[in-house]
Design a protein around this motif. Structure first.
Motif, short mmCIF file in Angstrom:
data_model
loop_
_atom_site.label_atom_id
_atom_site.label_comp_id
_atom_site.label_asym_id
_atom_site.label_seq_id
_atom_site.Cartn_x
_atom_site.Cartn_y
_atom_site.Cartn_z
N TYR A 193 0.39 5.23 26.92
CA TYR A 193 1.10 6.50 27.09
C TYR A 193 1.94 6.47 28.37
CZ TYR A 193 -1.13 9.00 23.23
OH TYR A 193 -1.52 9.42 21.98
N HIS B 181 6.45 18.69 24.06
CA HIS B 181 5.89 18.33 22.75
C HIS B 181 6.78 18.76 21.59
CE1 HIS B 181 4.79 22.46 23.44
NE2 HIS B 181 4.23 22.59 22.27
N PRO C 212 7.83 12.85 20.71
CA PRO C 212 6.71 12.62 19.80
C PRO C 212 5.39 12.25 20.47
CG PRO C 212 8.70 11.67 18.88
CD PRO C 212 9.06 12.13 20.27
N PHE C 213 5.42 11.41 21.53
CA PHE C 213 4.14 10.99 22.10
C PHE C 213 3.41 12.16 22.76
CE2 PHE C 213 6.02 10.61 26.36
CZ PHE C 213 4.95 10.95 27.17
N ARG D 185 1.76 13.87 20.03
CA ARG D 185 0.69 13.00 19.51
C ARG D 185 -0.57 13.08 20.37
NH1 ARG D 185 3.65 8.85 19.43
NH2 ARG D 185 2.76 7.51 21.03
N GLN E 240 -2.71 16.00 19.77
CA GLN E 240 -3.44 15.99 18.51
C GLN E 240 -4.57 14.95 18.49
OE1 GLN E 240 -0.54 16.64 14.98
NE2 GLN E 240 0.76 15.85 16.61
N THR E 241 -4.89 14.38 19.62
CA THR E 241 -5.95 13.38 19.72
C THR E 241 -7.29 13.99 19.34
OG1 THR E 241 -4.75 12.27 21.51
CG2 THR E 241 -7.10 11.74 21.26
N ASP F 138 9.14 13.97 14.77
CA ASP F 138 9.01 12.57 14.35
C ASP F 138 9.83 11.63 15.23
OD1 ASP F 138 7.34 13.13 12.13
OD2 ASP F 138 9.09 13.71 10.94
#
Length: 275
Positions: free
Chosen positions: A33, A62, A66-67, A70, A73-74, A251
């Motif tokens: 990350y 966010h 995207p990261f 992401r 949403q971990t 995306d």
């Protein structure tokens, strides 16, 4: 319900208003990350997007990166937050806090909920994930145990150049530093804290960047009471209250649609800056 925290850990959070350290990423994931952040910094030079990249890191990242969506949403993070808030979770905000090495940037003592238009809700939890070492030397966060049990206190705006907060906001009463707890975290570890928690962080006098991701999770029952409307990303369960305009994770980075949505969110939240 998927829960990661034990009953004792939840009780500690309810008593103190914070909990740490909670391992949520392996070291390789944290390093990956960080590499994504630094890749974006190389790709998008100053004002290439019409404003500094750090503005996207600090507000609604966010929505367009995207990261950042992401990491919010971990599953290990969501399982921990669900242990406190329950099965239905939305992300209201996701921010990167970056302190460069050997700099004087700080975060003054404050309570998060003061300026967010969400009232004094107990149904908001901030997850702060370290992507580099958060130590006393690098300017880790500090919490005052039990301070979340108070109501919101008066704050003042300083607009100090070395304050990472947008208005340099700080609590207008003295805070006894000797009563605070230093939130030391390894890369991949997380802390959780309540929205009324007294917290701050000092300068980074280390030789490495201090990088952390702050994710604000709310339940669907939380409502925006200052701005006419507000936005959130549903990440677990369902939203039967419809207090939020839900949007999907991006995306691709910085698409036209994503930038337009982020601009709309910023405009609609402008009322919060007038509080």
């Amino acid at each position: 319900m998927r829960k990661l925290l034990s009953e004792n850990q939840v009780a500690d959070y309810q008593r103190d208003g914070f909990l740490f350290p909670i391992p949520v990423l392996c070291q390789d994931e944290a390093m990956a990350y960080r590499a994504e952040i630094e890749s974006l910094e190389k790709t998008y030079q100053e004002h290439a997007l019409g404003q500094p990249l750090n503005q996207f890191f600090r507000t609604h990242g966010h929505v367009v990166i995207p990261f950042m969506a992401r990491i919010a949403q971990t599953n290990t993070i969501l399982d921990s937050v669900q242990s406190i808030l329950g099965p239905d979770l939305l992300v209201w905000s996701c921010e990167l806090f970056i302190k460069e090495p050997n700099t004087q940037k700080v975060v003054s003592w404050h309570q998060d909920l003061t300026y967010w238009g969400l009232g004094e809700t107990d149904d908001l939890v901030t997850a702060w994930i370290a992507l580099s070492p958060a130590t006393l030397q690098s300017g880790c966060m500090k919490f005052v145990a039990g301070s979340h049990q108070q109501r919101l206190v008066a704050h003042r705006d300083t607009f100090h150049k070395d304050n990472l907060l947008s208005r340099g906001q700080e609590i207008a009463v003295d805070v006894d530093e000797s009563e605070s707890t230093a939130v030391v975290l390894k890369p991949g570890e997380m802390s959780l804290h309540h929205g009324r928690m007294f917290h701050a962080s000092g300068p980074n006098v280390s030789n490495d960047r201090r990088i952390g991701v702050a994710i604000r999770y709310v339940t669907p029952g939380v409502r925006q009471i200052v701005a006419q409307r507000d936005y959130a990303m549903l990440v677990r369960g369902c939203d039967q209250h419809r207090n939020w305009i839900n949007f999907a994770a991006p995306d691709e980075a910085f698409t036209d649609d994503g930038l337009a949505l982020r601009s709309r969110i910023t405009t609609d939240q402008a009322a919060l800056n007038a509080q």
